[in-house]
Design an enzyme around this catalytic site. Sequence first.
Site, PDB file in Angstrom:
ATOM      1  N   ASP A   1       0.628  -1.631  -0.124  1.00 48.06           N
ATOM      2  CA  ASP A   1       0.410  -0.335   0.161  1.00 48.06           C
ATOM      3  C   ASP A   1       0.851   0.965  -0.162  1.00 48.06           C
ATOM      4  O   ASP A   1       1.253   1.424   1.094  1.00 48.06           O
ATOM      5  CB  ASP A   1      -1.434   0.110   1.111  1.00 48.06           C
TER       6      ASP A   1
ATOM      7  N   SER B   1      -2.055   1.855   6.777  1.00 48.91           N
ATOM      8  CA  SER B   1      -1.881   2.281   5.683  1.00 48.91           C
ATOM      9  C   SER B   1      -2.660   4.313   5.823  1.00 48.91           C
ATOM     10  O   SER B   1      -3.096   3.728   7.055  1.00 48.91           O
ATOM     11  CB  SER B   1      -2.685   2.115   4.300  1.00 48.91           C
TER      12      SER B   1
ATOM     13  N   ASP C   1      -6.718   3.277   7.323  1.00 50.88           N
ATOM     14  CA  ASP C   1      -6.728   3.819   6.603  1.00 50.88           C
ATOM     15  C   ASP C   1      -7.343   4.767   6.529  1.00 50.88           C
ATOM     16  O   ASP C   1      -8.164   5.524   5.138  1.00 50.88           O
ATOM     17  CB  ASP C   1      -7.214   3.570   5.197  1.00 50.88           C
TER      18      ASP C   1
ATOM     19  N   GLU D   1     -12.138  -1.141   1.414  1.00 48.15           N
ATOM     20  CA  GLU D   1     -10.574  -0.419   2.044  1.00 48.15           C
ATOM     21  C   GLU D   1     -10.495   0.510   1.021  1.00 48.15           C
ATOM     22  O   GLU D   1     -10.751   1.236   0.696  1.00 48.15           O
ATOM     23  CB  GLU D   1      -9.826  -1.639   2.256  1.00 48.15           C
TER      24      GLU D   1
END
Length: 488
Positions: A95, A173, A263, A358
């Site tokens: 990522d 992330s 995230d 995600e």
Amino acid sequence: MNISKYLKQATAVTFATALLVGGGAQTFAKEKNSTDYNEDYGISHITRYDMHKFPELQKSEQFKVPSFDVSSIKNIPSAKDYDKNGNLIDLDVWDSWPLQNADGTVATYKGYNIVFALAGDPKDGNDTHIYVFYQKVGETSLNSWKNAGRVFKDNDKFVPNDPHLKYQTQEWSGSTTLTKDGKIRLFYTNFSGAPEDGGTGYSKQTLTTAQVNLTQPDHNTIKVDGVEDYKSIFDGDGKIYQNVQQFIDEGGFASGDNHTLRDPHYVEDNGHKYLVFEANTGTETGYQGEDQFNNSAFYGGNKKFFESERNFLVQSPKKYDATIANGALGIIEINDDYTLKKVLKPLITSNTITDEIERANVFKKDGKWYLFTDSRGAKMTIDGIGTKDIYMLGFVSKSLTGNYKPLNKSGLVLHMDLDPYDITFNYSHFVIPNNSKDNNLVVTSYATNKGYFNDHHSTFAPSFLLNLKGSKTSVVKDSVLEQGQLTR
């Protein structure tokens, strides 16, 4: 809402109506299921009706991630570091996200493009840290990316009085913005794993921030020079977003449940600062459980579709997965000092469909707000969607907080179904807006699953172009760019 209270009220209304019209028992005989209800919680939803369109739609070239030449996929030459035994190794890099301006466009820093990425030892699944890569503006080749090293030192997490940081075992992330005063502000996910590594033992995830200091020792070098203002922001409130204690109470990993709170994607709107992130709904926003099978708002379509799909779902092998599926893209407002200001309702949810949507990504273009998210068919409960299917979903709204409607009348934006052991396998697709009036935007991702090969490592995938206009998207034909290319 209080479902039991709602059902009592609904039953009372039905009974009163029956008496008024003189229907009595005949009226009740027409009542197919007194537990049916329609409650959207003031939130947009990814519906089962739209998801059922995917198996047919994904055959179209409009949505297909381009095929990459296997011989062209190379490891990032600069992705090297020392393992815990002091050996120089090639890293997996998965990522990634660019340093962005507040509007989502790529920011430049002292003449460089900056990318933050998760990387680690291919032989150690717990080795997940954020690294900084940099490339001179105007260069596009994979070889031009240099490695500035890890953002955090191992002891940075021992911040006095922070309740979460000291338990961090991995860095997950997020996003990074260039502030108006030229500072680099990172938002990421503090993950706390196994107790033997100092973690909680559960999937504890906390939205976290720090200022990252970069220096330029010489014209050709960028260096990470420590962090400051390092602190936790949000780890769930239970009511709007599921927290880790609820995950534990549900049975934790043994239950098959999947707790997500990660995230964080930074965005600004009218002078206000926000984080949009992956999460699961809380008790006041459509929580998991079998009750959600009776909520027609999660199904979409007409009454006939709702009833037939529910009947299919409750007898399906995926019934349990649907019971615990309550994914969400959440949003919080943060203060100017990057502390929590207000918890807001999710922008969109995926109840009964999947627990995992995600890489939240949102930006404004041509007066509209666009919201994207990645997901895997292996974690979905829709008949006809397979374990190899990889998706990017997209939605559009007139305002940041919604109501969001599906792009392409279904929500499907990208599809990929390669074997996971294919070197060109790619995931974590991320759309990057630009400053021009050109409707072709750059999509980045990573290629090659981490830890699958001895000589091939997870790496920047070739970028490609996505045409975005109004409520329609399409992959641009013959638009494959260099590995990791951010602009064109």
